[in-house]
Motif scaffolding. Structure first.
Motif, PDB file in Angstrom:
ATOM      1  N   MET A 178       1.015   4.283  -2.548  1.00  0.00           N
ATOM      2  CA  MET A 178       0.997   5.727  -2.312  1.00  0.00           C
ATOM      3  C   MET A 178       2.044   6.363  -2.970  1.00  0.00           C
ATOM      4  O   MET A 178       1.832   7.626  -3.532  1.00  0.00           O
ATOM      5  CB  MET A 178       1.007   5.979  -0.604  1.00  0.00           C
ATOM      6  CG  MET A 178      -0.277   5.583  -0.046  1.00  0.00           C
ATOM      7  SD  MET A 178      -0.164   6.061   1.634  1.00  0.00           S
ATOM      8  CE  MET A 178       0.878   4.761   2.428  1.00  0.00           C
ATOM      9  N   TYR A 186      -5.170   5.286   1.429  1.00  0.00           N
ATOM     10  CA  TYR A 186      -5.275   5.083   0.047  1.00  0.00           C
ATOM     11  C   TYR A 186      -6.195   6.219  -0.702  1.00  0.00           C
ATOM     12  O   TYR A 186      -7.146   6.639   0.045  1.00  0.00           O
ATOM     13  CB  TYR A 186      -5.879   3.767  -0.318  1.00  0.00           C
ATOM     14  CG  TYR A 186      -6.010   3.759  -1.978  1.00  0.00           C
ATOM     15  CD1 TYR A 186      -4.786   3.096  -2.643  1.00  0.00           C
ATOM     16  CD2 TYR A 186      -7.072   4.055  -2.694  1.00  0.00           C
ATOM     17  CE1 TYR A 186      -4.840   3.243  -4.081  1.00  0.00           C
ATOM     18  CE2 TYR A 186      -7.063   4.095  -4.036  1.00  0.00           C
ATOM     19  CZ  TYR A 186      -5.732   3.516  -5.042  1.00  0.00           C
ATOM     20  OH  TYR A 186      -5.758   3.464  -6.069  1.00  0.00           O
ATOM     21  N   ARG A 187      -5.484   6.995  -1.501  1.00  0.00           N
ATOM     22  CA  ARG A 187      -6.089   8.045  -2.296  1.00  0.00           C
ATOM     23  C   ARG A 187      -6.205   7.891  -3.823  1.00  0.00           C
ATOM     24  O   ARG A 187      -5.078   7.823  -4.439  1.00  0.00           O
ATOM     25  CB  ARG A 187      -5.280   9.424  -1.950  1.00  0.00           C
ATOM     26  CG  ARG A 187      -5.548   9.889  -0.509  1.00  0.00           C
ATOM     27  CD  ARG A 187      -4.767  11.281  -0.228  1.00  0.00           C
ATOM     28  NE  ARG A 187      -3.491  10.932   0.234  1.00  0.00           N
ATOM     29  CZ  ARG A 187      -2.586  11.875   0.948  1.00  0.00           C
ATOM     30  NH1 ARG A 187      -3.238  13.100   1.074  1.00  0.00           N
ATOM     31  NH2 ARG A 187      -1.520  11.405   1.135  1.00  0.00           N
ATOM     32  N   ASP A 194       0.762  -1.322   0.024  1.00  0.00           N
ATOM     33  CA  ASP A 194       0.034   0.358   0.024  1.00  0.00           C
ATOM     34  C   ASP A 194       0.854   1.189   0.096  1.00  0.00           C
ATOM     35  O   ASP A 194       0.462   2.214  -0.597  1.00  0.00           O
ATOM     36  CB  ASP A 194      -0.881  -0.042   1.184  1.00  0.00           C
ATOM     37  CG  ASP A 194      -1.959  -1.083   0.970  1.00  0.00           C
ATOM     38  OD1 ASP A 194      -2.436  -1.250   0.005  1.00  0.00           O
ATOM     39  OD2 ASP A 194      -2.781  -1.080   2.162  1.00  0.00           O
ATOM     40  N   ARG A 195       2.175   1.122   0.641  1.00  0.00           N
ATOM     41  CA  ARG A 195       2.957   2.335   0.553  1.00  0.00           C
ATOM     42  C   ARG A 195       3.500   2.581  -0.599  1.00  0.00           C
ATOM     43  O   ARG A 195       3.647   3.571  -1.246  1.00  0.00           O
ATOM     44  CB  ARG A 195       4.173   2.279   1.747  1.00  0.00           C
ATOM     45  CG  ARG A 195       4.741   3.595   1.872  1.00  0.00           C
ATOM     46  CD  ARG A 195       5.605   3.438   3.250  1.00  0.00           C
ATOM     47  NE  ARG A 195       6.477   4.667   3.005  1.00  0.00           N
ATOM     48  CZ  ARG A 195       7.604   4.740   3.864  1.00  0.00           C
ATOM     49  NH1 ARG A 195       7.937   3.786   4.788  1.00  0.00           N
ATOM     50  NH2 ARG A 195       8.749   5.582   3.496  1.00  0.00           N
ATOM     51  N   GLY A 202      -6.853  10.140   2.968  1.00  0.00           N
ATOM     52  CA  GLY A 202      -6.718   8.550   2.475  1.00  0.00           C
ATOM     53  C   GLY A 202      -7.365   7.639   3.675  1.00  0.00           C
ATOM     54  O   GLY A 202      -7.239   6.437   3.657  1.00  0.00           O
ATOM     55  N   ASN A 251       1.432   6.869  -6.497  1.00  0.00           N
ATOM     56  CA  ASN A 251       0.251   7.735  -6.655  1.00  0.00           C
ATOM     57  C   ASN A 251       0.778   9.293  -6.394  1.00  0.00           C
ATOM     58  O   ASN A 251       0.146  10.061  -7.242  1.00  0.00           O
ATOM     59  CB  ASN A 251      -0.769   7.376  -5.647  1.00  0.00           C
ATOM     60  CG  ASN A 251      -1.676   6.574  -5.849  1.00  0.00           C
ATOM     61  OD1 ASN A 251      -1.953   5.888  -7.119  1.00  0.00           O
ATOM     62  ND2 ASN A 251      -2.395   5.934  -4.888  1.00  0.00           N
ATOM     63  N   GLU A 296      -4.741  12.267  -5.997  1.00  0.00           N
ATOM     64  CA  GLU A 296      -3.736  12.620  -5.261  1.00  0.00           C
ATOM     65  C   GLU A 296      -3.714  14.436  -5.453  1.00  0.00           C
ATOM     66  O   GLU A 296      -3.106  14.998  -4.675  1.00  0.00           O
ATOM     67  CB  GLU A 296      -2.332  12.384  -5.707  1.00  0.00           C
ATOM     68  CG  GLU A 296      -2.020  11.116  -5.376  1.00  0.00           C
ATOM     69  CD  GLU A 296      -1.507  10.976  -3.898  1.00  0.00           C
ATOM     70  OE1 GLU A 296      -1.324  12.107  -3.066  1.00  0.00           O
ATOM     71  OE2 GLU A 296      -1.914  10.003  -2.992  1.00  0.00           O
ATOM     72  N   ASN A 350       1.713   1.950   7.750  1.00  0.00           N
ATOM     73  CA  ASN A 350       1.134   2.925   7.019  1.00  0.00           C
ATOM     74  C   ASN A 350       0.866   4.158   7.799  1.00  0.00           C
ATOM     75  O   ASN A 350       1.107   5.313   7.698  1.00  0.00           O
ATOM     76  CB  ASN A 350      -0.383   2.674   6.921  1.00  0.00           C
ATOM     77  CG  ASN A 350      -0.320   1.829   5.216  1.00  0.00           C
ATOM     78  OD1 ASN A 350       0.670   2.289   4.644  1.00  0.00           O
ATOM     79  ND2 ASN A 350      -1.209   1.070   4.861  1.00  0.00           N
ATOM     80  N   SER A 364       2.459   7.894   7.497  1.00  0.00           N
ATOM     81  CA  SER A 364       1.581   9.146   7.419  1.00  0.00           C
ATOM     82  C   SER A 364       1.914  10.169   8.248  1.00  0.00           C
ATOM     83  O   SER A 364       1.491  11.368   8.201  1.00  0.00           O
ATOM     84  CB  SER A 364       0.160   8.545   7.457  1.00  0.00           C
ATOM     85  OG  SER A 364      -0.635   9.652   7.266  1.00  0.00           O
TER      86      SER A 364
END
Length: 583
Positions: A290, A535-536, A286-287, A545, A293, A539, A368, A372
């Motif tokens: 990101m 998650y976005r 997931d990172r 997110g 993204n 962006e 995450n 963040s």
């Protein structure tokens, strides 16, 4: 009695053989030979790989690893893609931004934080805005930072990497650098400097990563696993024994380096690797999404870029092969004993799998969240700090500065509010009470009226209340606030009458909440990811997110379920079905 003892021995023999294959392997000469190419010259930056060689970790796996330092011309990505080496060490941002990434696979992450900085010795440069008209050289993360700050078109930017002499000679006014190297050299020379870290501007990328080619993964999966395992074993040892590693590097790899410099590198790298928070080598898909993204949102990566295939997923099928061999051998001498063992193993693996999934989820969320902290807390604070500096020196721009500071404060406040929502959601029990849903909808809408663009979005209510509404009020507010806030944030600018429609249907046993709008819509290929933590899908907006992740956790905690329908440039509808706690 003798028969029982023979049965036990027969069962134990394959177990002993199964548990000790590495010992035999470690005594034999390596069967494979590969090259690991470094992205720079020998130093503590690559200590884990030196240890894996010197301590025999690669040798025990039956692999001879030749470590080759940067030749001054060919980068790691092109060298691997061209077949010049099988493995390499490279920065996360460079891996993503290189077209050659279609041939590469990231095996593990050593640095959880990037060492990349922008370095200057020009005393007139106090903020990124002071770089206007200046000559700047850097790579992906520096370019992303400048673009994020709106400065990329205001500087004379050159893509690349150069040495410290180019900065001191005045050839460049600022250069990309490694936080453990060039600043240290400037300190020793007594030269004042200033650094800008991309992570302070929401560019929080992975640092050093162990990579290979997708061809290597496909053709030699067991070798890939062994290289990854041995390398990370080497890194764990290196970080725990810095004095020993420093002596090794000076004695065998780079005699020109000084002990105090190498120990300094170790201390800096410890802050980048963060061994107290993360398992060395661990990474979160997931990172990586990101990161991609961010680059796509800044126009530094194609919009159709797919992260799948780049991130290595460990293949454990060879362990199944070993279990199969053990079972067949055991069955040959003791059918009943093996049958009992299989039943026990099945139950054990089932229990372990359940616990493992739970731990993976917790570790993923922690990973995450730590990331963040820089992306959603430090970035607004850094922005405020820069705007305050601008406010002090540019009186004509003070009104604009105050407006931007206000936006940054709201963004930070929203993120902290969502963190609090998430904390309460996972700790507090469901507290059903009778609520007035219409008043609650109006209350949330009123709270959101200061959100940017809220004054243009019309609230439409459609209520069908056939029974008392008994639910958790706090959690219902969380759902309404997230849905309605997203409708406001992702409204379409060209729509004359943007709206958010809240429909609520209540029966004795069930509550159905629908929130729809005529906004931007969500791309179809993003719909299965929107509930992921941080998650976005867009962006270009300043959302954290985190909202929809909290929504899904909230709905599941209330024993309900959620669905979504969305069409680009038409709008989105979320539907939540919950139990009505009437008694």
């Amino acid at each position: 009695m003798l028969a029982k003892e023979l049965l036990v021995i027969a069962v134990l023999i394959p177990i002993i053989n199964f548990l000790s294959p590495s010992k035999t392997l470690g005594q034999s000469a390596p069967k494979d030979s590969v090259t690991l190419y470094l992205r720079w010259k020998h130093q503590f930056q690559f200590a884990g790989y030196y240890i894996a060689v010197e301590k025999g970790y690669y040798h025990e796996a039956g692999i001879h690893v030749n470590i080759r330092e940067f030749d001054g011309k060919n980068n790691v990505r092109s060298t691997l893609a061209g077949g010049g080496a099988q493995y390499g060490s490279e920065l996360g941002g460079l891996i993503l931004s290189d077209p050659a990434n279609s041939k590469l696979s990231v095996l593990g992450t050593v640095y959880q934080r990037s060492p990349v900085i922008l370095l200057t010795v020009d005393r007139s440069i106090e903020s990124l805005t002071d770089l206007a008209g200046k000559r700047v050289m850097g790579l992906t993360e520096v370019r992303a930072m400048l673009k994020s700050a709106g400065m990329i078109d205001k500087v004379n930017f050159v893509k690349g990497f150069t040495d410290l002499e180019s900065l001191l000679s005045g050839e460049f006014d600022a250069i990309g650098a490694h936080i453990a190297d060039q600043p240290r050299r400037l300190e020793k020379m007594g030269i004042p400097y200033k650094i800008f870290r991309p992570e302070d501007y929401a560019i929080g990328f992975y640092g050093e990563c162990l990579i290979t080619t997708r061809e290597e993964v496909e053709n030699h999966p067991k070798r890939v696993d062994e290289i990854l395992k041995a390398s990370m074993q080497g890194w764990k040892y290196a970080m725990a024994h810095p004095e020993e590693v420093v002596e090794l590097i000076m004695d065998k790899y780079n005699p020109a380096l000084r002990k105090d410099d190498l120990l300094f590198q170790h201390r800096v790298q410890k802050n980048l690797i963060m061994p107290g928070f993360f398992e060395i080598g661990s990474m979160n898909p997931d990172r990586w999404r990101m990161m991609s993204n961010v680059l796509m949102g800044l126009g530094l990566l194609p919009d159709d870029f797919e992260i799948e295939g780049l991130i290595y997923e460990r293949d454990d099928t060879h362990w199944l092969e070993r279990w199969s061999w053990f079972i067949l051998t055991g069955v040959g001498v003791a059918v009943l004993g093996s049958g009992a063992l299989l039943l026990f193993n099945f139950k054990l693996r089932k229990a372990v799998a359940t616990q493992t999934e739970s731990l993976k989820k917790i570790n993923s969320e922690l990973d995450n969240f730590v990331y963040s902290l820089s992306h959603d807390i430090r970035a607004p604070l850094a922005s405020i700090q820069g705007l305050i500096n601008l406010y002090q020196v540019a009186p004509l721009e003070r009104e604009e500065c105050m407006h931007r500071i206000e936006n940054s404060v709201r963004r930070l406040d929203q993120f902290l509010l969502e963190i609090v929502d998430h904390s309460k959601n996972i700790r507090m029990a469901i507290e059903p009470i009778e609520i007035d849903i219409e008043s609650l909808i109006e209350q949330v809408y009123e709270e959101l009226r200061y959100q940017k663009g809220a004054e243009r979005v019309k609230l439409v209510k459609e209520l069908d209340i056939q029974a008392k509404v008994v639910t958790d009020k706090r959690r219902m507010i969380v759902l309404l606030r997230n849905f309605m806030s997203n409708s406001i944030r992702y409204r379409r600018a060209k729509v004359e009458e943007p709206f958010v429609k809240v429909s609520f249907h209540a029966t004795r046993n069930q509550l159905v909440l629908k929130v729809s709008d005529n906004g931007q819509g969500i791309p179809t290929d993003h719909l299965d990811k929107i509930y992921n933590m941080f998650y976005r899908a867009n962006e270009s907006e300043n959302g954290s997110g985190l909202g929809l992740y909290i929504v899904k956790e909230t709905v599941e905690g209330m024993k309900g379920y959620i669905s979504v329908r969305s069409i680009i440039e038409e709008g989105t509808e979320f539907k939540v079905t919950l139990p009505n706690y009437t008694f």
